[in-house]
Each structure stands twice: as structure tokens, then as C-alpha cells.
Enzyme design. Structure first.
Site, mmCIF file in Angstrom:
data_model
loop_
_atom_site.group_PDB
_atom_site.id
_atom_site.type_symbol
_atom_site.label_atom_id
_atom_site.label_comp_id
_atom_site.label_asym_id
_atom_site.label_seq_id
_atom_site.Cartn_x
_atom_site.Cartn_y
_atom_site.Cartn_z
ATOM 1 N N ASP A 55 0.841 -1.190 0.000
ATOM 2 C CA ASP A 55 0.000 0.000 0.000
ATOM 3 C C ASP A 55 0.875 1.238 0.000
ATOM 4 O O ASP A 55 1.997 1.237 0.530
ATOM 5 C CB ASP A 55 -0.898 0.032 1.248
ATOM 6 C CG ASP A 55 -1.972 -1.035 1.216
ATOM 7 O OD1 ASP A 55 -2.219 -1.602 0.142
ATOM 8 O OD2 ASP A 55 -2.562 -1.296 2.285
ATOM 9 N N ARG A 56 0.353 2.293 -0.566
ATOM 10 C CA ARG A 56 1.117 3.535 -0.658
ATOM 11 C C ARG A 56 1.677 3.975 0.691
ATOM 12 O O ARG A 56 2.822 4.407 0.798
ATOM 13 C CB ARG A 56 0.220 4.631 -1.235
ATOM 14 C CG ARG A 56 0.904 5.968 -1.386
ATOM 15 C CD ARG A 56 -0.013 6.955 -2.057
ATOM 16 N NE ARG A 56 0.681 8.191 -2.371
ATOM 17 C CZ ARG A 56 0.230 9.089 -3.243
ATOM 18 N NH1 ARG A 56 -0.897 8.877 -3.877
ATOM 19 N NH2 ARG A 56 0.930 10.184 -3.494
#
EC number: 5.4.99.-
Length: 242
Positions: A55-56
Site C-alpha cells: 500500500d502507498r
């Protein structure tokens, strides 16, 4: 800015991905030009192939292939679950010493303007193992409580479902600190008020082991904690809050 390289050879490269950086450009973030793939292309002077994703907001170990054959072979390992992944997370409340979260995950409706809901019939097996490393009780008021409870946990997901760890810990009522999607807004706001306005998702991919697709050597690669997460843990241990 150059990425920290944890391992590199003729076939693959492993980096310590910083929080806030996309793995690759997506249609959901068309305005974003910066991503791990683009940075590594420039840093190494050659094309890289993403194999898995973080995930970012998640930091930590991320492996990229340097040719299509290695990309395919490594992808097969991730699909066959022969890789071992370990994450560190800071979560709400005091978790059990250890546990297994066996909770199938369905796709979520993501239409703008509509409440998020599960799409029936899309459930897939998802199992996460966890152990509690430390627990904290700190002098930060939250909701109707005078003190906040948090835990540092080690998590080993068997699969790599989208947001698996985040959704699993929400399911057992211990959402991740700093998670604006599945987390507790009261805890997040209290920590922004008393620690840092820049609180982010407290999730770090600490370790990844896999078999090198060419040499057949078993690689075990770890990434040190980023400064923000390390600083928060120090603050929790010393209870030096504003």
C-alpha cells in the site's frame, strides 16, 4: 531521491520502500508521476518489473525483477505462497499474546458517493497470524477514556489480499493506528493532537524471504523501521507526549 537498496544482483533488486510512495503509477492516481518503478528505472538505468505491491502508506521490503523471466518466476512464488512475509504494525488496544485471524475477504464497492459495502460472492480465503511484541498505556485521552492503549504486533499473512492486514485487524476490533480507511478516527486524531499532525498508517513490511529464481538460494531480507515509526515507538516507550 534515491531508494535504499537492500539487495541487488543481475536478476532482481530489493528496496526499502518509503511510506507515501506508490509502487507504480495507476489509473486511480493519474496525477502522480513519482513511484518506485520510475525511481528505480532512473536510479539503475534499466527497466524494473514489479512483482508484488505494498500500500502507498506502507513502508518496507519490496522486490522487483530485472527481466521478464524472473518476474514470472517470482510471481509464481507469491501465487503459490512459498514466500514468507512479516510485518510490524501499531494497533489500537491491547491484543492477545498471539492469535490467528481467519476471515475471508470480499471485494468492496468503491463507487464515489456510495457507502462502502462488500460485494457478495467475491469472498476469498485470508488468514493472518500475529503475535504481540509490546503493549502500551499512554497518558493521551481518547474518546471517553483518560488513557490510550496501543500494541506493537508482528503479523504474518498467508495470502496477500488487498488491505488484508488492515481489514483483519479492523475485524478483531484492533484497527491500525493512522489508518484513515479502516481505522479509528478518535485514536488517529488524538495522536495527531498529542504527537504529530503527520501521523500515517503504522504498517511496515519488515521481512521477506523467497527462493532466488535463478540461483535457488533462499534469500531472507529485512528492512529497518522508518524514522517516523521508530520515533513513535520511542515516544510510546518513554511516554514523552505533549
Amino acid at each position: 531521491m534515491s531508494l535504499e537498496i537492500l539487495h541487488i544482483d543481475d536478476d532482481l533488486v530489493v528496496v526499502n520502500k518509503p511510506s507515501g510512495l506508490l509502487v507504480h503509477r495507476t489509473d486511480l492516481a493519474k496525477h502522480e508521476q513519482d513511484a518506485v518503478v520510475q525511481r528505480l528505472n532512473e536510479q539503475l538505468g534499466r527497466w524494473v518489473y514489479p512483482i508484488h505491491r505494498l500500500d502507498r502508506a506502507t513502508s518496507g521490503v519490496l522486490v522487483m525483477a530485472l527481466n521478464e523471466t524472473v518476474c514470472r518466476r517470482l510471481g509464481e512464488q507469491f501465487m503459490a505462497r512459498t514466500t514468507d512475509k512479516n510485518y510490524l504494525a501499531i494497533v489500537r488496544g491491547h491484543t492477545q499474546p498471539e492469535g490467528v485471524i481467519d476471515y475471508p475477504l470480499a471485494k468492496l464497492n468503491e463507487e464515489k458517493g456510495r457507502a462502502r459495502f462488500k460485494i457478495e460472492g467475491t469472498e476469498k480465503e485470508a488468514i493472518s497470524h500475529f503475535s504481540t511484541l509490546e503493549t502500551f498505556q499512554i497518558p493521551v485521552p481518547v474518546s471517553r477514556y483518560e488513557q490510550m492503549r496501543l500494541s506493537l504486533v508482528s503479523v504474518k499473512p498467508e495470502q496477500g489480499r488487498t488491505h488484508q492486514i488492515r481489514r483483519h485487524f479492523k475485524h478483531i476490533f484492533h484497527p491500525l493506528l493512522g489508518d484513515t480507511r479502516y481505522g479509528c478516527r478518535h485514536h488517529n486524531q488524538a495522536m495527531r493532537d498529542h504527537w504529530s499532525e503527520n501521523l500515517r498508517l503504522m504498517l511496515h513490511a519488515e521481512n521477506l524471504s523467497f527462493t532466488h529464481p535463478v540461483s535457488q538460494e533462499r534469500l531472507n531480507i529485512s528492512a529497518s523501521l522508518p524514522e517516523d515509526m521508530s520515533t513513535l515507538l520511542h515516544t510510546l516507550r518513554t511516554q514523552t507526549f505533549d
